[in-house]
Design a protein around this motif. Sequence first.
Motif, mmCIF file in Angstrom:
data_model
loop_
_atom_site.group_PDB
_atom_site.id
_atom_site.type_symbol
_atom_site.label_atom_id
_atom_site.label_comp_id
_atom_site.label_asym_id
_atom_site.label_seq_id
_atom_site.Cartn_x
_atom_site.Cartn_y
_atom_site.Cartn_z
ATOM 1 N N UNK A 162 42.078 -52.370 -28.431
ATOM 2 C CA UNK A 162 40.885 -51.646 -28.886
ATOM 3 C C UNK A 162 40.128 -51.080 -27.705
ATOM 4 N N UNK A 163 39.556 -49.880 -27.919
ATOM 5 C CA UNK A 163 38.741 -49.234 -26.901
ATOM 6 C C UNK A 163 37.290 -49.204 -27.333
ATOM 7 N N UNK A 164 36.357 -49.320 -26.351
ATOM 8 C CA UNK A 164 34.924 -49.359 -26.642
ATOM 9 C C UNK A 164 34.168 -48.572 -25.578
ATOM 10 N N UNK A 165 33.044 -47.981 -25.960
ATOM 11 C CA UNK A 165 32.214 -47.211 -25.042
ATOM 12 C C UNK A 165 30.775 -47.704 -25.090
ATOM 13 N N UNK A 166 29.951 -47.145 -24.179
ATOM 14 C CA UNK A 166 28.514 -47.391 -24.278
ATOM 15 C C UNK A 166 27.908 -46.344 -25.211
ATOM 16 N N UNK A 167 26.589 -46.203 -25.217
ATOM 17 C CA UNK A 167 25.943 -45.305 -26.173
ATOM 18 C C UNK A 167 25.644 -43.923 -25.606
ATOM 19 N N UNK A 168 26.176 -43.629 -24.402
ATOM 20 C CA UNK A 168 26.005 -42.280 -23.865
ATOM 21 C C UNK A 168 26.980 -41.338 -24.570
ATOM 22 N N UNK A 169 26.517 -40.182 -24.987
ATOM 23 C CA UNK A 169 27.353 -39.236 -25.707
ATOM 24 C C UNK A 169 27.226 -39.404 -27.204
ATOM 25 N N UNK A 170 27.817 -38.469 -27.933
ATOM 26 C CA UNK A 170 27.723 -38.517 -29.392
ATOM 27 C C UNK A 170 28.658 -39.575 -29.961
ATOM 28 N N UNK B 244 30.744 -39.387 -32.440
ATOM 29 C CA UNK B 244 32.082 -38.845 -32.715
ATOM 30 C C UNK B 244 32.898 -38.716 -31.431
ATOM 31 N N UNK B 245 32.248 -38.213 -30.385
ATOM 32 C CA UNK B 245 32.953 -38.059 -29.119
ATOM 33 C C UNK B 245 33.407 -39.418 -28.582
ATOM 34 N N UNK B 246 32.524 -40.404 -28.642
ATOM 35 C CA UNK B 246 32.861 -41.737 -28.131
ATOM 36 C C UNK B 246 33.961 -42.399 -28.943
ATOM 37 N N UNK B 247 33.984 -42.139 -30.244
ATOM 38 C CA UNK B 247 35.031 -42.709 -31.090
ATOM 39 C C UNK B 247 36.401 -42.175 -30.686
ATOM 40 N N UNK B 248 36.473 -40.851 -30.454
ATOM 41 C CA UNK B 248 37.744 -40.243 -30.039
ATOM 42 C C UNK B 248 38.150 -40.738 -28.651
ATOM 43 N N UNK B 249 37.173 -40.793 -27.732
ATOM 44 C CA UNK B 249 37.468 -41.243 -26.369
ATOM 45 C C UNK B 249 37.997 -42.673 -26.366
ATOM 46 N N UNK B 250 37.346 -43.560 -27.100
ATOM 47 C CA UNK B 250 37.777 -44.957 -27.125
ATOM 48 C C UNK B 250 39.162 -45.104 -27.744
ATOM 49 N N UNK B 251 39.447 -44.300 -28.784
ATOM 50 C CA UNK B 251 40.778 -44.365 -29.422
ATOM 51 C C UNK B 251 41.853 -43.869 -28.451
ATOM 52 N N UNK B 252 41.564 -42.801 -27.725
ATOM 53 C CA UNK B 252 42.536 -42.269 -26.769
ATOM 54 C C UNK B 252 42.803 -43.265 -25.632
ATOM 55 N N UNK B 253 41.779 -43.967 -25.207
ATOM 56 C CA UNK B 253 41.970 -44.958 -24.150
ATOM 57 C C UNK B 253 42.817 -46.130 -24.642
ATOM 58 N N UNK B 254 42.577 -46.574 -25.868
ATOM 59 C CA UNK B 254 43.401 -47.646 -26.437
ATOM 60 C C UNK B 254 44.846 -47.185 -26.571
ATOM 61 N N UNK B 255 45.038 -45.926 -26.961
ATOM 62 C CA UNK B 255 46.397 -45.397 -27.108
ATOM 63 C C UNK B 255 47.112 -45.318 -25.754
ATOM 64 N N UNK B 256 46.367 -45.035 -24.697
ATOM 65 C CA UNK B 256 46.979 -44.970 -23.368
ATOM 66 C C UNK B 256 47.597 -46.317 -22.994
ATOM 67 N N UNK B 257 46.910 -47.396 -23.320
ATOM 68 C CA UNK B 257 47.458 -48.730 -23.065
ATOM 69 C C UNK B 257 48.645 -48.992 -23.981
#
Length: 650
Positions: free
Chosen positions: A580-588, A590-603
Amino acid sequence: MRSKTISFLTLVLFFFCMMPPGRSQTSPLSTRSKKAAAFFTEAINYYDQKDYDKAIRILDRAIHEDSVFVEAFILKGDIISEQQDPRGAIVQYKKGIKANPDFSPTLYYILANVELMTGLYTDARADYEKFLSYPGQAKDKQDKANRNIKSCDFGINSMAHPVPFKPVNLGDSINSKYDDYMNAVTADEQELFLTRKLPRAHHAATESTEFNEDFYKAKKVDSVWRKAVNMGSPVNTEENEGALCISPDGKYIFFAACDRPDGYGSCDLYWSKKTGDSWGTPENMGPVVNSSAWDSQPSFSSDGKTLYFASSREGGKGRSDIWKTELKPDGSWTAPVNLGDSINTKAEEMAPFIHPDNHTLYFASRGHQGMGGFDLFVSRMDADGNWSSPVDLAYPINTYADEINLVVNAKGDVAYISSDKLGGKGGMDIYSFKLYKEAQPIMVTYFKGVVFDKETKNRLSARFELIDLATGKTVSRSTSDPVTGEFLLSLPTEKNYGLNVSKPGYLFYSDHFELTGEHSSSKPFIYNVPLQQIQVGETVILKNIFFDTDKFNLKDESKNELERLVQLLKNNPKIHIEISGHTDNHGSPDHNLVLSRNRAQAVFDYLIANGIAKERLSYAGFGMTRPIDTNDSEEGRAKNRRTEFKVVSN
């Protein structure tokens, strides 16, 4: 001194046929008055019986009979030198020269050697020059005289530009009326180890005393050293033990012992492991490490695998060299390797001390340019494993006498020496002093605590690995104590590190330490490490998975952590995990959801590419919806930006 005396007496007795052509020849001994010659012969007999007092009294009678009896002055000087009074010997040699300045060039050479030994650099230089002014001298003596002239010049210059040196006696808790030798101090400076030389038996007939060397340990409580206590059996025995070193984590000791039944040479290296408060029975390090020669003075590196030591074995550069051997994964040791020409010379090198920074080596040498005798030097290893040209630690740390033993604390600002030249409690005492900046190693801090089972709270033995995040290399290995769970790991500053703690049957623990730039600090890291058994629902934060800001490409520094995860999955083939990927509250959101999913997929993609079946893996991105800390501070937001995995079946 005795071998030098006999060789010179041979020259005296046959001098009349050895003078170079063109020089005035002194009469042979037989031309002295019969009375003076008889006294001289009688003195030689007493000298051979080691009755030095009678020999000197008879020589004085010979000199009374013949005030220019050069041979008598020389023998008297030799005897006084053997009685450990070099200044007195110098007086007699000078009297011999005054009686006949051209008696023999060798007398100037011998006088200069003793003057150099006592720090009379200007006088020694002049007498070496006088010796060299005579043609036809032996080449080996000419070469040594020229080398020693450089030592005189070095000593004169060094004394004119002293380095800071204010030694402080460690006091009655550490030092005794006997000889005390500094051996080691742990990375947290809470334990100090020393060797004490105690009388064992006195022989009245020969007026001699046998001594026994044992190891002692002292603990620091409230910044004060408590009284050193004997380490006891099985480390100490009825025989002598010496030259101890301790691993920076305090779990292993290495030392030298001589002429033991299980030995391979005159002196061998031994090791012992600590479990709880007890040391195991020492074991010989075996024929791969030990040789048929002298092997001693070990120093164990903070990387947990490299042992430096001194040896007179075949294949070296000189009389004794510094070597190293490495611990292999199967517990055996590699064949020792000579440290090479940068460190070793044709003379003696010994007493290596590798600092916990694993890059700075202190050692003693007769061969490198110094002040005469053994001097202390420092050399530094570069990124390619090459050692720099050694630098003399300079006066007054080094003097005309032999300086052999130096230990430096982990922080690198305090050094310890053993000396009998600074007053003290009696014999050799241990002193500490502030090490001047140019001679300091890289500052080292430490990570200290206890490993335990997160659920049962039981203390655990676990494996530690410290990785240089910039290079991916493992720089240090250690193991927590199986009884207490305690660990102590050295952390050289000026680098960033990833930490991995692992134990079979448990999920690994990871962390990282930023010790470069504005984060550089000598402040220790003290906290405990909980390990989780492999159970469904358990979650591990992958603290050494790194991405650039707002990116999802794995950075190179992430490789070691990913390899640990691959190995965990391969060692436990029934485990299925969710990444699972997680972010802080900077950014929107929706953007953070996509970013965290892409990071989890990279692993996820990395694991598949490295042999993990896709069916055992899943991934998800949760953006900023599952914080584990506040988003009102940078520290909290950094914790919320994370990659995790959870055991979903086992």
